[in-house]
Design a protein around this motif. Sequence first.
Motif, PDB file in Angstrom:
ATOM      1  N   CYS A 222      -0.585  -4.541  15.635  1.00 49.73           N
ATOM      2  CA  CYS A 222       0.389  -3.994  14.690  1.00 49.73           C
ATOM      3  C   CYS A 222      -0.218  -2.923  13.786  1.00 49.73           C
ATOM      4  N   GLY A 223      -1.519  -2.982  13.556  1.00 53.32           N
ATOM      5  CA  GLY A 223      -2.198  -1.960  12.762  1.00 53.32           C
ATOM      6  C   GLY A 223      -2.134  -2.153  11.259  1.00 53.32           C
ATOM      7  N   ILE A 224      -1.564  -3.257  10.788  1.00 53.27           N
ATOM      8  CA  ILE A 224      -1.474  -3.481   9.339  1.00 53.27           C
ATOM      9  C   ILE A 224      -2.865  -3.577   8.720  1.00 53.27           C
ATOM     10  N   CYS A 225      -3.779  -4.242   9.398  1.00 54.72           N
ATOM     11  CA  CYS A 225      -5.142  -4.389   8.878  1.00 54.72           C
ATOM     12  C   CYS A 225      -5.828  -3.030   8.745  1.00 54.72           C
ATOM     13  N   VAL A 226      -5.536  -2.135   9.682  1.00 53.38           N
ATOM     14  CA  VAL A 226      -6.128  -0.798   9.644  1.00 53.38           C
ATOM     15  C   VAL A 226      -5.658  -0.053   8.397  1.00 53.38           C
ATOM     16  N   LYS A 227      -4.358  -0.146   8.117  1.00 56.33           N
ATOM     17  CA  LYS A 227      -3.781   0.556   6.972  1.00 56.33           C
ATOM     18  C   LYS A 227      -4.243  -0.025   5.633  1.00 56.33           C
ATOM     19  N   LYS A 228      -4.423  -1.328   5.578  1.00 52.65           N
ATOM     20  CA  LYS A 228      -4.735  -1.985   4.313  1.00 52.65           C
ATOM     21  C   LYS A 228      -6.226  -2.056   3.996  1.00 52.65           C
ATOM     22  N   CYS A 229      -7.084  -1.856   4.981  1.00 55.53           N
ATOM     23  CA  CYS A 229      -8.532  -1.978   4.740  1.00 55.53           C
ATOM     24  C   CYS A 229      -8.990  -0.917   3.738  1.00 55.53           C
ATOM     25  N   PRO A 230      -9.565  -1.314   2.613  1.00 53.59           N
ATOM     26  CA  PRO A 230      -9.961  -0.340   1.591  1.00 53.59           C
ATOM     27  C   PRO A 230     -11.156   0.515   1.974  1.00 53.59           C
ATOM     28  N   GLN A 231     -11.867   0.113   3.012  1.00 59.18           N
ATOM     29  CA  GLN A 231     -13.069   0.848   3.435  1.00 59.18           C
ATOM     30  C   GLN A 231     -12.879   1.594   4.748  1.00 59.18           C
ATOM     31  N   GLN A 232     -11.678   1.567   5.299  1.00 62.68           N
ATOM     32  CA  GLN A 232     -11.433   2.164   6.618  1.00 62.68           C
ATOM     33  C   GLN A 232     -12.425   1.627   7.650  1.00 62.68           C
TER      34      GLN A 232
ATOM     35  N   ASP B 275     -15.854  -2.379  11.941  1.00 61.69           N
ATOM     36  CA  ASP B 275     -17.128  -1.674  11.842  1.00 61.69           C
ATOM     37  C   ASP B 275     -17.882  -2.311  10.676  1.00 61.69           C
ATOM     38  N   TYR B 276     -18.865  -3.129  11.010  1.00 62.80           N
ATOM     39  CA  TYR B 276     -19.556  -3.884   9.967  1.00 62.80           C
ATOM     40  C   TYR B 276     -20.492  -3.031   9.120  1.00 62.80           C
ATOM     41  N   SER B 277     -20.721  -1.805   9.525  1.00 57.68           N
ATOM     42  CA  SER B 277     -21.512  -0.919   8.671  1.00 57.68           C
ATOM     43  C   SER B 277     -20.680  -0.441   7.478  1.00 57.68           C
ATOM     44  N   LYS B 278     -19.352  -0.582   7.585  1.00 61.82           N
ATOM     45  CA  LYS B 278     -18.454  -0.195   6.502  1.00 61.82           C
ATOM     46  C   LYS B 278     -17.838  -1.397   5.790  1.00 61.82           C
ATOM     47  N   CYS B 279     -17.729  -2.504   6.476  1.00 59.41           N
ATOM     48  CA  CYS B 279     -17.050  -3.680   5.943  1.00 59.41           C
ATOM     49  C   CYS B 279     -17.752  -4.218   4.696  1.00 59.41           C
ATOM     50  N   ILE B 280     -16.967  -4.525   3.659  1.00 59.65           N
ATOM     51  CA  ILE B 280     -17.519  -5.090   2.421  1.00 59.65           C
ATOM     52  C   ILE B 280     -17.168  -6.568   2.288  1.00 59.65           C
TER      53      ILE B 280
END
Length: 344
Positions: free
Chosen positions: A236-246, A258-263
Amino acid sequence: MNLSLLIPILAPSLASDIGVPVLIIGAMGLAFGLLLAFASKVFAVTRDPRVEEIISVLPGANCGGCGKAGCAGYAEAIVLQGAPVNLCTPGGPKVAQEIAKIMGTEAEAVVKKIAVIHCSTGGKDNTKWKYDYRGIETCLSAVNIAGGPNSCSWGCVGFNDCLNACKFDAISVDESGMRIIDIEKCTGCGACVKACPRKLIDLISIQQNVFIKCSSKDKGPLARQVCGTNQPCIGCGICVKKCPQQAITMANNLASIDYSKCIDCGVCAAVCPTNAILDTLKGTRKKSEIDAELCDGCHICVPVCAVGAIKGEENQKHNIDQDKCIGCGVCITVCPKNAIKTKE
């Protein structure tokens, strides 16, 4: 004729006939032996003593997690090829430090990795089957027969190739037949990763707590149909839109992190409509609260709150609904007045 009379006559002749070849063979053996001994001295390859020292400190698991053919191969790679000293996941930081001491270098920080299964099926009661498979009971064999017996062609087959490959007893099967990874026992060697024919297992830093629980690349309706109540990713892509770190991308109807970006904020798990994302810290993060004296109602925090926990009109004091707040801390990072803090 009395044969006993001939023995004294024939004995010297027989001894001569047998003795000469024996002497020749013996002389040749001696010559070859001396030649080999000489060659072993001249062409001897001196093994660096550090190889044996490193082998002695390695755990001896021969798991291949370092990318080499066993502990001896890794030891030689360190000494002869300059391989990093921190690749032994079963040994961890302690072994890395000991190897570094032998090599006279510094060991880089070792971040432990653990295996994560990107699938929530495979059990007896939560997998839909296409047919009754009665062949060789290995996942590899099963997936080669008509694409596997389970309806989801991306999911766990359930014949425990991963469990059988684990040398550390870190994988078990629960009452419903689901494979469970014990993070305390898991060394991150990667044996289970290699054993899974559907590539459902990945190695992730133990510091990460948010995982995609699905590997299905089917479109939403089909994913729901073959997976049922097992919380599939429907793209659905909701997680993509809501992720504050892209940090999340969508490819072939499947989300990946992408765990290099995930907080590790847990926003993606909170907004996922099918619960296809696991947040192991859910409910344990400290929530945020607004200091009314510092808040000027700038409203910047409101749109960044993925779960709609912040309420208030622009230019008026805001407040946070504690029942909705997941403690992601994103609002704290954007507040220009430092009016939002972690609730004690």
